[in-house]
Design an enzyme around this catalytic site. Structure first.
Site, PDB file in Angstrom:
ATOM      1  N   GLY A 262      78.025  32.650  74.983  1.00 32.58           N
ATOM      2  CA  GLY A 262      76.622  32.832  74.618  1.00 32.58           C
ATOM      3  C   GLY A 262      75.918  31.503  74.392  1.00 32.58           C
ATOM      4  O   GLY A 262      74.839  31.257  74.947  1.00 32.58           O
ATOM      5  N   ALA A 263      76.540  30.662  73.572  1.00 30.13           N
ATOM      6  CA  ALA A 263      75.908  29.388  73.243  1.00 30.13           C
ATOM      7  C   ALA A 263      76.896  28.501  72.519  1.00 30.13           C
ATOM      8  O   ALA A 263      77.935  28.972  72.052  1.00 30.13           O
ATOM      9  CB  ALA A 263      74.697  29.628  72.344  1.00 30.13           C
ATOM     10  N   GLU A 299      74.152  29.295  66.004  1.00 31.41           N
ATOM     11  CA  GLU A 299      74.476  27.919  66.399  1.00 31.41           C
ATOM     12  C   GLU A 299      73.871  26.921  65.414  1.00 31.41           C
ATOM     13  O   GLU A 299      74.483  25.908  65.096  1.00 31.41           O
ATOM     14  CB  GLU A 299      74.009  27.625  67.831  1.00 31.41           C
ATOM     15  CG  GLU A 299      74.516  28.602  68.896  1.00 31.41           C
ATOM     16  CD  GLU A 299      76.001  28.908  68.852  1.00 31.41           C
ATOM     17  OE1 GLU A 299      76.769  28.075  68.329  1.00 31.41           O
ATOM     18  OE2 GLU A 299      76.403  30.007  69.320  1.00 31.41           O
TER      19      GLU A 299
HETATM   20  N1  BES Z   1      81.431  27.947  69.207  1.00 28.02           N
HETATM   21  C1  BES Z   1      81.018  29.096  69.912  1.00 28.02           C
HETATM   22  C2  BES Z   1      80.863  28.908  71.372  1.00 28.02           C
HETATM   23  C3  BES Z   1      82.032  28.756  72.269  1.00 28.02           C
HETATM   24  C4  BES Z   1      83.326  28.865  71.894  1.00 28.02           C
HETATM   25  C5  BES Z   1      81.769  28.532  73.572  1.00 28.02           C
HETATM   26  C6  BES Z   1      84.351  28.717  72.797  1.00 28.02           C
HETATM   27  C7  BES Z   1      82.794  28.378  74.471  1.00 28.02           C
HETATM   28  C8  BES Z   1      84.103  28.485  74.078  1.00 28.02           C
HETATM   29  C9  BES Z   1      79.658  29.568  69.438  1.00 28.02           C
HETATM   30  O1  BES Z   1      79.291  29.172  68.187  1.00 28.02           O
HETATM   31  C10 BES Z   1      79.703  31.061  69.417  1.00 28.02           C
HETATM   32  O2  BES Z   1      80.395  31.594  68.614  1.00 28.02           O
HETATM   33  N2  BES Z   1      78.982  31.697  70.317  1.00 28.02           N
HETATM   34  C11 BES Z   1      78.989  33.111  70.496  1.00 28.02           C
HETATM   35  C12 BES Z   1      77.697  33.736  70.098  1.00 28.02           C
HETATM   36  C13 BES Z   1      77.585  33.944  68.635  1.00 28.02           C
HETATM   37  C14 BES Z   1      76.226  34.449  68.260  1.00 28.02           C
HETATM   38  C15 BES Z   1      78.627  34.867  68.075  1.00 28.02           C
HETATM   39  C16 BES Z   1      79.227  33.346  71.959  1.00 28.02           C
HETATM   40  O3  BES Z   1      79.077  32.387  72.727  1.00 28.02           O
HETATM   41  O4  BES Z   1      79.562  34.454  72.336  1.00 28.02           O
HETATM   42 ZN    ZN Z   2      80.137  30.319  66.657  1.00 27.46          ZN
END
Ligand code: BES
Ligand code: ZN
Length: 853
Positions: A262-263, A299
């Site tokens: 997602g991000a 984030e």
């Molecule tokens: N740290 C993660 C993103 C991440 C982790 C990207 C591992 C690639 C590999 C980020 O903070 C996160 O948790 N993103 C979630 C969305 C969030 C709103 C739960 C996601 O990307 O699904």
């Molecule tokens: Zn996260």
């Protein structure tokens, strides 16, 4: 695939070396990029001789140690390491190497999304950029210089603040960025591209200015407003609720189309999947707007819970993710409806996490081993992790919880820590012993709580018994410690008693003095992530009278489940349920909440309760009940629809969103009648409404009950949006979720659509992922659905293993299937594990599902 190495938490060792500073120079070209990495390294363990750097597919140009070029006898390029032999106590190391971002389809490390250079380094992407001690407990100060073609890449970004801009010749230019906060390599980021931008500012509570920028493909700037608003809301909320201020002069967000997740919270330079940035009423649904608000917040909140305080090792992932999800859930609850948000979060937990917890891939929120850490960004680590933090919050109460988080931030700022350190702060400032509570971190599976009630002469006894499932390896697990919010109601719904019990024993009696037989309202607000099993029920009563909105919802769901299960046993529809449903329809309630109360239990919810999953009876019962309710309340449903259908309203306030959600719920239920009138209504809604929310609901209904109308509206929709990939995601997912015959053939054909692209994870998730969640066709009797998805997993694994292992998640239900489906699925999954070049990402998931090792 054979022998995949398993990594254990118990093997954790401190790094023998640490990196003080890391100065990087990226020279970006159309065919490749050259990276120059200058590190100041210090030996921590004086006994070590060689420096071992993580490195994947290294194409080394040169190495210098303290400015002396090393010849090949001084280092070894191993499979996943660069070993520099016999180094001193403190030295300067320069490594120059070449990488190929344009060919990087895994989307880890430095890659290209369209014409944008960008990075994704969590958890272990940095080692694909340059050799490094790529682990979260090695924290360095980074300075980054980017050099690229000025016309193609006018925007050059990295973490921290910009130090300089420079012109090299008439074609190329550069910029240097400096991030003063030491950080692990997984938080490193860079971006280069020709991007549009919107700008704003935020004044922190101590009066410091932060400039805020959101970058996107040119032309999409106007779709960034909601994200910007959400960012400012998040910054304010973290100051108000946690006392946390932003700590750089700059906050950059970049939206890219190709992104595995997602991000990502890179320090000062978040990189986002464009689906969680871009929105306007014409192209995004209300759900999209809400998701953007929460992902932006998530984030942003990582800046303190993740970046300032990070994880010692990846087994501690829930330290930052569980906590940050809890924080973003509270934020969304505060800014929108608390009640609705809680119900939605619980629903999501059950649909995904409970399924995982009941499968052979079940794991504790803090796992003790893994093959690929990429596979552990799971619903368990995230959503159950958030529930665990929420229980601590409930046990401590708001005030003590705030004291405890203050203590956590004070004590561990700029360190890489463990979940134990977090628990220490909670326990110390909260004044409670969390020893038994720790089991939530180390045990897996969803506990059940058996509720027995006894009433006799002025005394009500509640006997609560924990039923703890065994771990996946068969080992026994122990009872948990948790808060259980409950109340006793009199027969008018008034609370005789309302309190939070602390549960710690395997079985315990709670005695209440009362003269009349009370009605129990239990696990209010879903205070613990457990399954409550009650012999007696008062669903209809609680649906109407409980003050606790979660219990009202829960009772409606349980009543729905009971009604459908009776239908599945061949019994008649329980008129008491129909009456209770009608009562809700007629009640004055918050409209979004009312829409949730009117939702029937999902197929997943019913599946989870079956010993052996059999799909057909579930669909049949659901269809029957829907038809019955739609017929019984046709006039009322239409009346609510008409009252709330405002096709020209596109406002995003709670009232307008509530109106859309209730009228769409009514229309969906009415569509069970498949009548001309409803088809006409849906068709009119597609044509007249100006919001995407209304249009996708209408398209979905038409797709399922009116093929001819569907064809016309789908063609219209396609023509209008074929160049907007975020909207095309909705289109593909709608078609792949269809309940009409021939879905598999259509999905297969859609892979050749001009708007589809297998390199873009969002599109793959929309088409193939949605199909794998379309139970009716994925689990179709001949096993063709399984075969199709397995073929795709094998194909996509060659492009992007993370995306492939995500698709493999659809098979987690294996163990629960009936023998026919099970056999078909097993044959396909065996094909996956016998594929010689299968990635360890996919291997780990599939081998655990079919239990081979
Ligand atoms: N740290 C993660 C993103 C991440 C982790 C990207 C591992 C690639 C590999 C980020 O903070 C996160 O948790 N993103 C979630 C969305 C969030 C709103 C739960 C996601 O990307 O699904
Ligand atoms: Zn996260």
């Amino acid at each position: 695939m054979s022998k995949v190495e398993t990594i254990y938490l118990k093997d954790y060792k401190k790094s023998e070396f640490t990196v003080k500073t890391c100065d990087l120079v990226f020279e970006l070209f159309e065919e490749y990029a050259q990276v120059t990495n200058l590190m100041h390294i210090i030996k921590v363990d004086k006994n070590s001789k060689d420096l071992l750097l993580n490195s994947v597919d290294l194409e080394l140009i040169e190495i210098y140690l303290d400015d002396v070029k090393l010849n090949e006898s001084r280092y070894i390029i191993e499979k996943e390491h660069l070993r520099v032999l016999d180094v001193g106590d403190e030295f300067k190391l320069i490594i120059i190497n070449k990488i190929y971002p344009q060919l990087n389809s895994e989307l880890e490390g430095l890659y290209k999304s369209g014409s944008i250079f960008c990075t994704q380094n969590e958890p272990e992407g940095f080692r694909r950029i340059t050799p490094y001690i790529d682990r979260p407990d090695v924290m360095a100060v980074f300075r980054t210089t980017l050099v690229a073609d000025r016309e193609r890449y006018p925007i050059l970004l990295s973490n921290g603040n910009r130090e300089t801009n420079f012109k090299l010749d008439d074609k190329r230019h550069g910029a240097t960025w400096f991030d003063p906060h030491p950080k692990p390599s997984y938080l490193f980021a860079l971006v280069a591209g020709d991007l549009g931008v919107i700008q704003d500012k935020f004044v922190t509570k101590s009066g410091k200015y932060a400039r805020l920028y959101i970058y996107t493909d040119k032309g999409n700037e106007s779709k960034c407003k909601h994200a910007m608003k959400s960012l400012k809301e998040s910054m304010k909320w973290d100051e108000d609720v946690y006392g946390r201020e932003y700590d750089l002069d700059l906050y950059n967000i970049v939206a890219v189309d190709s992104f595995n997740m997602g991000a990502m919270e890179n320090k000062g330079l978040n990189i986002f999947n464009s689906a969680y940035v871009l929105a306007d009423e014409d192209s995004a649904t209300d759900g999209n707007f809400m998701a953007i608000q929460s992902v932006i917040a998530h984030e942003y909140f990582h800046n303190w819970t993740g970046n300032r305080i990070t994880c010692r090792d990846w087994f501690q992932l829930t330290l930052k993710e569980g906590l940050t999800v809890f924080r973003d859930q509270c934020f969304s609850a505060d800014l929108n409806s608390k009640e609705v948000k809680r119900i939605e979060d619980v629903r999501a937990l059950r649909e995904r996490q409970f399924v995982e917890d009941g499968s052979p891939t079940a794991h504790p929120i803090q796992p003790d081993s893994y093959m690929t850490i990429n596979n552990f960004y799971t619903a368990t680590v995230y959503e159950k992790g958030a529930e665990v933090i929420r229980m601590i919050y409930t046990l401590l109460g708001e005030e003590k919880y705030r004291k405890a988080t203050d203590l956590y931030f004070e004590t561990f700022d700029s360190q890489a820590v463990r979940t134990d350190d977090f628990l220490w702060a909670m326990s110390k400032a909260g004044g409670i012993d969390l020893k038994q509570f720790e089991r939530w971190y180390h045990q897996s599976g969803t506990p059940k709580l058996q509720v027995d009630e006894k009433f006799e002469e002025g005394k009500y006894t509640l006997t609560l018994t924990q039923i703890i499932p065994n771990a996946v390896d068969g080992s026994e697990q122990k009872p948990y410690y948790f808060p259980l919010k409950m109340a006793l109601l009199d027969d008018s719904g008034k609370e005789i008693e309302a309190k939070t019990l602390t549960i710690s024993k395997e079985s315990e009696d709670f005695v209440f003095k009362t003269n009349l037989k009370p009605i129990l309202s239990i696990n209010r607000d879903f205070s613990a992530p457990i399954i409550v099993e009650q012999a007696e029920n008062n669903y209809a009563f609680l649906m109407k009278h409980d003050k606790n909105s979660f219990v009202r919802y829960e009772s409606a769901q349980s009543f729905g489940v009971a009604t459908m299960e009776a239908l599945m046993r061949g019994e008649a529809i329980d008129e008491a349920f129909v009456k209770a449903y009608g009562h809700i329809l007629g009640s004055e309630l918050d409209l979004s909440f009312k829409a949730l109360l009117l939702e029937l239990p999902s197929v997943t919810a019913l599946m989870q309760r079956q010993e052996e999953v059999d799909f057909e009876p579930i669909y049949e019962a659901k269809e029957k009940l829907e038809k019955h309710l739609a017929a019984a309340f046709e006039d009322k449903l239409l009346e609510i629809y008409t009252q709330n259908h405002k096709p020209l309203c596109k406002e995003l306030d709670a009232k307008s969103m509530g109106e859309r959600s209730i009228k769409n719920r009514c229309l969906k239920l009415l569509s069970a009648l498949k009548s001309d009138k409803i088809i006409e209504t849906a068709n009119a809604q597609y044509n007249d409404s100006i919001t995407m929310t209304d249009r996708v609901v209408a398209l979905d209904i038409l797709e399922n009950i009116a093929p001819l109308h569907a064809k016309v509206s789908q063609e219209h929709f396609y023509k209008r949006y074929k160049n907007d990939t975020l909207v095309m995601n909705k289109y593909f997912s709608l078609l792949a979720s269809s309940q009409r015959e021939g879905v598999l053939e259509r999905v297969a054909a859609l892979q050749n659509d001009d708007a589809y692209n297998e390199l873009v994870p969002n599109l793959v998730r929309s088409l193939i992922g949605s199909f794998s969640r379309n139970y009716k066709y994925f689990h179709a009797k001949e096993g063709l659905g399984y075969k199709f998805v397995v073929d795709k997993i094998i194909d996509i694994d060659k492009i992007n293993p993370q995306m492939a292992s995500g698709l493999a998640g659809a098979f987690k239900i294996y163990e629960k299937l009936n023998s026919v489906n099970k056999k078909l699925m097993r044959a396909e999954l065996e094909r996956v594990v016998s594929e010689p070049s299968i990635s360890k990402n996919v291997y780990e998931i599939v081998s655990k599902i079919i239990k081979i090792s």
